[in-house]
Design a protein around this motif. Structure first.
Motif, short mmCIF file in Angstrom:
data_model
loop_
_atom_site.label_atom_id
_atom_site.label_comp_id
_atom_site.label_asym_id
_atom_site.label_seq_id
_atom_site.Cartn_x
_atom_site.Cartn_y
_atom_site.Cartn_z
N ALA A 9 110.35 66.62 34.14
CA ALA A 9 111.17 67.60 33.41
C ALA A 9 112.59 67.68 33.95
O ALA A 9 113.51 68.01 33.21
N GLU A 10 112.77 67.38 35.24
CA GLU A 10 114.07 67.63 35.87
C GLU A 10 114.89 66.39 36.21
O GLU A 10 116.10 66.50 36.39
N TRP A 11 114.26 65.23 36.34
CA TRP A 11 115.01 64.02 36.68
C TRP A 11 115.33 63.29 35.38
O TRP A 11 114.42 62.98 34.60
N PRO A 12 116.58 63.01 35.11
CA PRO A 12 116.96 62.50 33.79
C PRO A 12 116.71 61.02 33.53
O PRO A 12 116.93 60.54 32.43
N ASN B 163 124.85 63.12 34.37
CA ASN B 163 123.74 63.12 35.32
C ASN B 163 123.88 62.05 36.40
O ASN B 163 123.22 62.12 37.43
N ALA C 253 110.17 69.49 42.96
CA ALA C 253 110.66 69.44 41.57
C ALA C 253 109.58 68.90 40.63
O ALA C 253 108.69 68.16 41.03
N ASP C 254 109.70 69.30 39.40
CA ASP C 254 108.90 68.71 38.32
C ASP C 254 109.73 67.52 37.82
O ASP C 254 110.54 67.66 36.90
N LEU C 255 109.57 66.37 38.47
CA LEU C 255 110.44 65.23 38.17
C LEU C 255 110.47 64.85 36.69
O LEU C 255 111.56 64.60 36.15
N CYS D 212 122.58 62.55 40.59
CA CYS D 212 121.42 61.73 40.93
C CYS D 212 121.79 60.64 41.94
O CYS D 212 121.06 60.41 42.90
N MET E 184 115.12 66.28 30.16
CA MET E 184 116.55 66.27 30.46
C MET E 184 117.15 64.99 29.88
O MET E 184 116.53 63.95 29.86
#
Length: 195
Positions: A42-45, A7, A38-40, A11, A1
């Motif tokens: 992949a999902e947390w920017p 974002n 979550a798959d951090l 967040c 991401m």
């Protein structure tokens, strides 16, 4: 991401809410379950893959703890009784006398008033410079007054937040707030650098 400006709001809101509300609150429970599943990477920017993987693993381990233990950790770290190892208020770090509602808190209140910002003023007894409230304010600014994000970070939040999260780390070791603090620190550093 991609770690872009859009974002920042979601967040910061997630993190701010988790530092403001005890883990057993319905909102915090939903957010914590979402973060833990979550798959951090992949999902947390914000943050690098290795750090986010480690934070994700820690969150999965700590979120499943007894809710009463999670709430006890919250009270020990953010409420008291007793002296807090990492007080969550900016003026404790910035005021020459290290007090609540110190000069930096008053300066933030004036800054907000000058921009017409009133975020839940009547609902919260927390000073406006509580780390959770400031993260929620960062979220609100990102959505509503994006031109004020830089001044807010430079003049108010980043003047003490890194020091706070560095102090929170050892104080929160083994609790839910250890990975949350690391996630918040990575996020704030990345937001500040991306401006």
């Amino acid at each position: 991401m991609n770690a872009s400006a859009e974002n920042t709001a979601p967040c910061a809101l997630v993190l701010g809410t988790l530092f403001l509300e005890k883990p057993s609150s319905s909102t915090a429970k939903l957010l914590l379950e979402g973060l833990a599943s979550a798959d951090l990477p992949a999902e947390w920017p914000y943050g690098d893959k290795a750090a986010l993987e480690e934070i994700g693993e820690q969150l999965q381990c700590t979120v499943g703890a007894d809710p009463a233990d999670l709430d006890r950790d919250y009270h020990r770290l953010f409420v008291g009784p007793g002296k807090l190892a990492a007080p969550p208020w900016g003026s404790v770090y910035l005021d020459s006398e290290s007090v609540l509602f110190g000069d930096s808190c008053v300066a933030l209140q004036r800054w907000m008033r000058a921009r017409g910002i009133q975020l839940h003023e009547g609902e919260s007894r927390e000073p406006v410079d509580h780390i959770g409230r400031m993260l929620v304010l960062l979220s609100w600014l990102s959505d509503n007054q994006p031109d004020q994000v830089g001044p807010f970070l430079d003049e108010h939040l980043m003047t003490w937040a890194l020091r706070y999260f560095e102090q929170l780390g050892p104080a929160a070791a083994g609790t839910l707030y250890e990975p949350l603090g690391r996630l918040a620190l990575l996020t704030l550093e990345a937001i500040a650098q991306s401006r």
